[in-house]
Design an enzyme around this catalytic site. Structure first.
Site, PDB file in Angstrom:
ATOM      1  N   GLY A 104     -10.924 -21.746  -3.376  1.00  0.00           N
ATOM      2  CA  GLY A 104     -12.311 -21.312  -3.319  1.00  0.00           C
ATOM      3  C   GLY A 104     -13.003 -21.540  -1.996  1.00  0.00           C
ATOM      4  O   GLY A 104     -14.088 -22.133  -1.949  1.00  0.00           O
ATOM      5  N   VAL A 105     -12.390 -21.040  -0.896  1.00  0.00           N
ATOM      6  CA  VAL A 105     -13.008 -21.189   0.426  1.00  0.00           C
ATOM      7  C   VAL A 105     -12.764 -19.929   1.247  1.00  0.00           C
ATOM      8  O   VAL A 105     -11.857 -19.136   0.956  1.00  0.00           O
ATOM      9  CB  VAL A 105     -12.438 -22.397   1.209  1.00  0.00           C
ATOM     10  CG1 VAL A 105     -12.734 -23.697   0.502  1.00  0.00           C
ATOM     11  CG2 VAL A 105     -10.937 -22.235   1.460  1.00  0.00           C
ATOM     12  N   ASP A 134      -0.234  -7.350   0.953  1.00  0.00           N
ATOM     13  CA  ASP A 134       0.341  -6.066   1.341  1.00  0.00           C
ATOM     14  C   ASP A 134       1.841  -6.096   1.581  1.00  0.00           C
ATOM     15  O   ASP A 134       2.351  -5.440   2.484  1.00  0.00           O
ATOM     16  CB  ASP A 134      -0.374  -5.499   2.565  1.00  0.00           C
ATOM     17  CG  ASP A 134      -0.274  -3.965   2.616  1.00  0.00           C
ATOM     18  OD1 ASP A 134       0.241  -3.377   1.650  1.00  0.00           O
ATOM     19  OD2 ASP A 134      -0.708  -3.386   3.627  1.00  0.00           O
ATOM     20  N   GLY A 141       3.309   6.735   7.905  1.00  0.00           N
ATOM     21  CA  GLY A 141       4.700   6.885   7.486  1.00  0.00           C
ATOM     22  C   GLY A 141       5.575   5.756   7.995  1.00  0.00           C
ATOM     23  O   GLY A 141       6.645   5.496   7.455  1.00  0.00           O
ATOM     24  N   ASN A 142       5.119   5.071   9.066  1.00  0.00           N
ATOM     25  CA  ASN A 142       5.837   3.882   9.556  1.00  0.00           C
ATOM     26  C   ASN A 142       5.581   2.667   8.683  1.00  0.00           C
ATOM     27  O   ASN A 142       6.309   1.673   8.783  1.00  0.00           O
ATOM     28  CB  ASN A 142       5.413   3.539  10.986  1.00  0.00           C
ATOM     29  CG  ASN A 142       6.219   4.273  12.040  1.00  0.00           C
ATOM     30  OD1 ASN A 142       5.694   5.114  12.766  1.00  0.00           O
ATOM     31  ND2 ASN A 142       7.509   3.968  12.130  1.00  0.00           N
ATOM     32  N   SER A 143       4.540   2.703   7.857  1.00  0.00           N
ATOM     33  CA  SER A 143       4.202   1.543   7.035  1.00  0.00           C
ATOM     34  C   SER A 143       5.402   1.072   6.225  1.00  0.00           C
ATOM     35  O   SER A 143       6.055   1.862   5.542  1.00  0.00           O
ATOM     36  CB  SER A 143       3.060   1.881   6.072  1.00  0.00           C
ATOM     37  OG  SER A 143       1.832   1.935   6.749  1.00  0.00           O
ATOM     38  N   HIS A 167       0.816  -1.219   0.000  1.00  0.00           N
ATOM     39  CA  HIS A 167       0.000   0.000   0.000  1.00  0.00           C
ATOM     40  C   HIS A 167       0.851   1.270   0.000  1.00  0.00           C
ATOM     41  O   HIS A 167       0.328   2.361  -0.228  1.00  0.00           O
ATOM     42  CB  HIS A 167      -0.995   0.000   1.177  1.00  0.00           C
ATOM     43  CG  HIS A 167      -0.417   0.306   2.518  1.00  0.00           C
ATOM     44  ND1 HIS A 167      -0.225  -0.662   3.481  1.00  0.00           N
ATOM     45  CD2 HIS A 167      -0.002   1.461   3.092  1.00  0.00           C
ATOM     46  CE1 HIS A 167       0.270  -0.100   4.572  1.00  0.00           C
ATOM     47  NE2 HIS A 167       0.415   1.194   4.364  1.00  0.00           N
TER      48      HIS A 167
END
Length: 539
Positions: free
Chosen positions: A289-290, A151, A231-233, A120
């Protein structure tokens, strides 16, 4: 070559009488920075005892302080600042799209220029700049997965002999352990915060309209009270040996800043995905598919299982064609093995879809009513879901008048021409993100969509609840100031019941800047439903 941190031998923990926290004696971090000899022995200076604290306890606190400072100094050169710019494309009629800039963090995992961060932070960027601690700047090339819901992303820069960080085994973490977060909160590079591991195995669904309307699902996150902010991401969460235990990713925050509840993706998952992105340049994901979920501890004990992932449903788009369902897997089954891969959690099940290629038929072991069954499942290829139709100007750049009126067929009270002209003006000037079409009208400051089956499932929204689902909230907007959050469902504005995104947009056309109106929302977490009324002053 990755730098190695030597674990101090003979770590001594002593509890001093009359000193609640106790005192911890540690050797210096093996980074070439030695603890001064004066700190290794009781200081030969006159120190007056305070409330019964002996002078030797003060020495051990100084040792502890020195060790933490050494740790921060050791890891700092491996943590980078990432500046991402998204130059959105020009629309078909020549309207300019706004430039969006953001800042996050990352850390070097290979000395030849491979950097880990969050998807992100860099996922939709056209340009990425990486700034090292010594001030050098590099252009970065993003390597990311088509399935960006995990992510994690890699940024490659053309550099060598960089100081890198090693990953720790996150399966060995325990709540209560000390940890350190490093990153660029609010653009303040190389900020260091300390805290503890608060909890493990947190499951979160975080709305993110840049992925899909259902957002990103995080299946096994570390919770920490180390201060983490915007900003820590993408920055590292580290143990006291200077090893990465997680990738700082999200916070729980009623105010938008740290409330002492932060979340990080565990290092084992980060290492698994990072290596795959570096070595293959992409991630190929299969689909079973679960909808899986983790077992509770008492359930494992009652069923004499060490782990497993319970099947709680099937995605709406695969109700009749789910590979698992076609093979005979049912709701309530507990998956314990896929192929030769043990399944101890829902994250293991999801990761198994990265191990076995699409088209592969794999034996899946399940427990059903106390009996073990093996079913052969033909895995299918993952196809990225279409992004939802956004309800904001940024997704409608070159819209002509006819298309505009089809999208917003009512609610302008004969002012369609004026509203359309204002819309075009905003687009040509790079109008604000998340705004409703307006001509001197109020703004709420949210991106919205309808409550789909996928959203209802992922956000635990009860059946029968209808409204405008908030996928993001702009900082310092009317919505943010009133305490609205991503994931809320707007069900009423003023006296008008809201059952869809279009109804909210229509009703917003009747609101003027400066108006204060009651707004009802539904807020949902697993097992908890709240009906709230907010007073919103519109800008």
């Amino acid at each position: 070559m990755s730098q190695k941190v030597k674990t101090p031998k003979g770590v001594i923990i002593t509890l001093a009488a009359g000193f609640g926290l106790g005192a911890i004696t540690m050797a210096g971090i093996g980074s070439g920075i030695a603890v001064p000899k004066a700190f290794a022995q009781a200081p030969q200076v006159s120190v007056q005892p305070i409330s019964g604290v002996k002078t030797e306890n003060i020495a051990t606190l100084r040792d502890l302080d020195e060790s933490f400072a050494n740790l921060a100094e050791f890891v700092a050169p491996s943590v980078v600042d990432i500046r991402a710019t998204s130059n959105r494309a020009t629309g078909p009629n020549g309207a300019r799209m706004p430039v969006r800039q953001g800042e996050g963090s990352g850390f070097i995992i290979r000395s030849n220029g491979y950097i880990m961060t969050n998807d992100h932070v860099v996922g939709d960027a056209n340009q990425v700049k990486v700034v090292l601690k010594d001030g050098r700047e590099y252009d970065g090339k993003v390597i990311r997965a088509e399935d960006s819901s995990g992510d994690l992303a890699i940024v490659k820069i053309e550099a060598k002999d960089l100081p890198s960080l090693a990953f720790s085994d996150s399966s060995q973490l325990r709540p209560g352990q000390l940890c350190m977060a490093v990153g660029a909160p609010f653009g303040l590079e190389n900020s260091v915060t300390f805290g503890h591991i608060s909890a493990l195995g947190r499951v979160n669904n975080i709305p993110d309209a840049s992925v899909t309307q259902q957002g990103r699902r995080y299946a096994d996150m570390i919770q920490t009270d180390a201060s983490i902010n915007m900003g820590n991401s993408g920055g590292p969460l580290l143990n006291i040996d200077g090893q990465v235990i997680g990738v700082n990713t999200a916070i729980y925050s009623p105010s938008g800043v740290s409330a002492g509840i932060g979340f990080a993706i565990p290092s084992n998952q980060a290492k698994f995905i990072g290596n795959m992105l570096i070595e293959k340049g992409k991630i190929v994901r299969s689909v079973i598919g679960v909808y899986p979920e983790n077992l509770k501890e008492y359930e494992k004990k009652d069923m004499s299982l060490t782990g497993g992932a319970r099947i709680v449903g099937f995605p709406p788009e695969t109700q009749s064609a789910s590979p698992a369902k076609k093979a005979g897997i049912k709701e309530g089954d507990i998956v314990t093995k896929i192929g030769t891969t043990p399944i101890n959690s829902e994250l293991d099940l999801r990761n198994a879809m990265l191990i076995y290629a699409p088209g592969t038929k794999v034996p899946v072991e399940v427990v059903r009513a106390g009996k073990r069954l093996t079913l052969d499942v033909a895995l299918e290829e993952y196809k990225a879901p279409a992004k939802p139709q956004a309800q904001n100007l940024q997704e409608m750049p070159g819209m002509d008048k006819d298309e505009f009126l089809k999208r917003f067929p009512k609610g302008f009270d004969g002012r369609e021409e004026d509203v359309f002209k204002e819309f075009r003006k905003q687009m040509e000037q790079g109008g604000g993100e998340g705004q409703e079409p307006r001509a001197g009208r109020a703004q709420l400051g949210v991106s919205i969509g309808n409550v789909t089956d996928e959203i209802r499932k992922s956000q635990s929204i009860p059946s029968g609840v209808e409204g405008a689902f908030i996928s993001s909230v702009q900082p310092d907007s009317s919505a943010a100031n009133a305490g609205l959050s991503a994931g809320d469902v707007i069900t009423q504005l003023g006296n008008k019941k809201i059952t869809s995104a279009d109804e909210l947009i229509t009703e917003m056309e009747r609101v003027k800047p400066g108006d204060t109106k009651p707004l009802k929302i539904g807020r949902y977490t697993k097992g908890v439903s709240q009906s709230l009324e907010k007073s919103v002053t519109f800008k």
